[in-house]
Scaffold this active site. Structure first.
Site, mmCIF file in Angstrom:
data_model
loop_
_atom_site.group_PDB
_atom_site.id
_atom_site.type_symbol
_atom_site.label_atom_id
_atom_site.label_comp_id
_atom_site.label_asym_id
_atom_site.label_seq_id
_atom_site.Cartn_x
_atom_site.Cartn_y
_atom_site.Cartn_z
ATOM 1 N N HIS A 61 0.811 -1.215 0.000
ATOM 2 C CA HIS A 61 0.000 0.000 0.000
ATOM 3 C C HIS A 61 0.845 1.267 0.000
ATOM 4 O O HIS A 61 0.383 2.312 -0.466
ATOM 5 C CB HIS A 61 -0.992 -0.025 1.164
ATOM 6 C CG HIS A 61 -2.132 -0.968 0.920
ATOM 7 N ND1 HIS A 61 -3.441 -0.635 1.119
ATOM 8 C CD2 HIS A 61 -2.144 -2.245 0.450
ATOM 9 C CE1 HIS A 61 -4.217 -1.667 0.785
ATOM 10 N NE2 HIS A 61 -3.441 -2.653 0.396
ATOM 11 N N ASP A 62 2.063 1.210 0.516
ATOM 12 C CA ASP A 62 2.933 2.387 0.389
ATOM 13 C C ASP A 62 3.479 2.479 -1.039
ATOM 14 O O ASP A 62 3.366 3.515 -1.685
ATOM 15 C CB ASP A 62 4.091 2.343 1.404
ATOM 16 C CG ASP A 62 4.864 3.669 1.399
ATOM 17 O OD1 ASP A 62 4.236 4.715 1.172
ATOM 18 O OD2 ASP A 62 6.094 3.651 1.618
ATOM 19 N N ASP A 69 7.526 5.770 -0.669
ATOM 20 C CA ASP A 69 7.898 7.093 -0.160
ATOM 21 C C ASP A 69 7.357 7.353 1.241
ATOM 22 O O ASP A 69 7.363 8.497 1.705
ATOM 23 C CB ASP A 69 7.389 8.192 -1.117
ATOM 24 C CG ASP A 69 5.862 8.224 -1.200
ATOM 25 O OD1 ASP A 69 5.217 7.275 -0.670
ATOM 26 O OD2 ASP A 69 5.310 9.172 -1.773
#
Ligand code: HEM
Ligand code: NAG
Ligand code: NAG
Ligand code: NAG
Ligand code: NAG
Ligand code: NAG
Length: 338
Positions: A61-62, A69
């Site tokens: 999900h990042d 980031d």
């Protein structure tokens, strides 16, 4: 059908065993930073096994939204998007593990970016949950972004109600192949899902093919969980392997090739369950409807080592998705920009 204490106990026990057999490969990797992350992740999983799956999901999900980031960690930015930060996105329902990232950051200070911590912690969680079978090296040096938008996360992350063509398109946009889609979906061997993410599968009007005995056992279990968790949207374990023997028997689950005592372990059991129509999410089941994807499903069911190797490679590719912003920093707190 209730999840018994014995099953919960077995989950904890098997994870303690996992922690005791940390692989040399993982133990040998890297200097102080990597050692600190690994130690904190080990401690956290020992205290709460649910943190392991959470960390693996955080990498996805990042990195999927604006690249790796640390944007998924932000509670606030200098210019909050009107839709809120990524954490507020509908597609980020159930995202957790933030306190552990904070604790690791507190140990490492300004030398390490939050983006690096996310991918390193996810890597260690995969190693621990797979009992050392999934290990990979990662470069560090990622920097933290200053933008985080719920609308962007909802526009970018795949949804559990997607058709296979949408899943393939979503992955292709990031240069991920159909095989990599199938490989990474195997992460749903561990962790939990809210009922709201799979309720379509229990509703005759909207259901995609699901084994009827499994669906009946699931519906009963979900009702029990509503009471136990005191909510209309309880979380259920993804993996039928991790349900008690009564549930598995009632479902008619064929456990041939599945280690049913390896509760909570990240292995190829997802493919055994998917090919028996015994998975929670529509997005997991629809992989069967694509010729290319369904071939990979049976390959990975039949060859655990092949899946482990390809999962590690796909996690490296995921963890290296370049940050897309224009302004970067090493955050002092992972929850806010400097
Ligand atoms: C292919 C498209 C994908 C879809 C549609 C999808 C969807 C979901 C959904 C709906 C949940 C449950 C959220 C909730 O209701 O609480 C979930 C959980 C999870 N996902 Fe995915 N996912 C996908 C791919 C991935 C990938 C690529 C990974 C990692 C490599 C991943 C790892 C996980 C894990 C470990 C959990 C459990 C988290 C926990 O227990 O806290 N998923 N996913
Ligand atoms: C951004 O949103 C958070 C959470 O709603 C809030 O605490 C923060 O003050 C907001 N920041 C700005 C700059 O609007
Ligand atoms: C796309 O993915 C392939 C296969 O993983 C890889 O070899 C290639 O370098 C990637 N291309 C870009 C532009 O990222
Ligand atoms: C269950 O949840 C409701 C609503 O959130 C709350 O009012 C009630 O006190 C809770 N009951 C228990 C036993 O926790
Ligand atoms: C499940 O089925 C197996 C094989 O038929 C049986 O030995 C076992 O007692 C059953 N367990 C439960 C809890 O029903
Ligand atoms: C099955 O899982 C148990 C519990 O984690 C483990 O002790 C055992 O070695 C595993 N068996 C095989 C054949 O991998």
């Amino acid at each position: 059908m209730k999840l018994t204490r014995a099953v919960a106990g077995a989950a904890v026990l098997s994870l303690c065993v996992l922690l005791a057999v940390q692989p040399a490969a993982a133990a040998a990797a890297g200097g102080n930073v990597e050692g600190t992350v690994r130690e904190e992740v080990q401690k956290a999983i020992k205290a709460d096994p649910g943190v392991g799956p959470a960390l693996i999901r955080l990498v996805f999900h990042d990195c999927w939204v604006n690249g790796c980031d640390g944007s998924v960690l932000l509670d606030t930015t200098p210019s909050n998007s009107s839709s809120g930060v990524e954490k507020a996105a509908a597609n980020n329902i159930g995202l957790r593990g933030f306190e552990l990232i904070d604790a690791i950051k507190a140990k490492l200070g300004d030398a390490v970016s939050c983006a690096d911590i996310v991918v390193l912690a996810g890597r260690d969680a995969a190693a621990i949950l797979s009992r050392g079978r999934i290990t990979y090296a990662l470069k560090t040096g990622r920097r933290d972004g200053v933008v985080s938008s719920a609308a962007a996360a909802d526009a970018t992350l795949p949804q559990s109600t997607f058709e296979v063509s949408q899943l393939k398109g979503n992955f292709a946009k990031k240069n991920f192949t159909t095989e990599e889609l199938v490989v990474l979906s195997g992460a749903h061997a561990v962790g939990v899902s809210h009922l709201s993410s799979f309720k379509d599968r229990l509703n005759a009007a909207t259901a995609t093919p699901i084994d009827p005995s499994y669906a009946a056992a699931l519906a009963r279990d979900v009702e029990a969980l509503k009471g136990q968790q005191n909510t209309t949207d309880p979380t259920e374990r993804f993996n039928i392997r991790d349900m008690d023997a009564g549930f598995r028997n009632a479902s008619g689950f064929d456990a041939t090739g599945v280690n049913t005592t390896a509760v909570g372990v990240l292995d190829n059991s997802f493919y055994h369950a998917t090919l028996q129509n015994m998975v929670l999410l529509k997005s997991d089941w629809v992989l069967r409807t694509d010729g290319e994807a369904s071939g990979s499903l049976s390959d990975f069911r039949d060859d655990a080592a092949k899946w482990e190797a390809e999962f590690a490679a796909a996690m490296v590719k995921l963890s290296n998705l370049p940050a897309e912003g224009t302004r970067f920093e090493i955050r002092k707190s992972c929850r806010s920009t400097n």
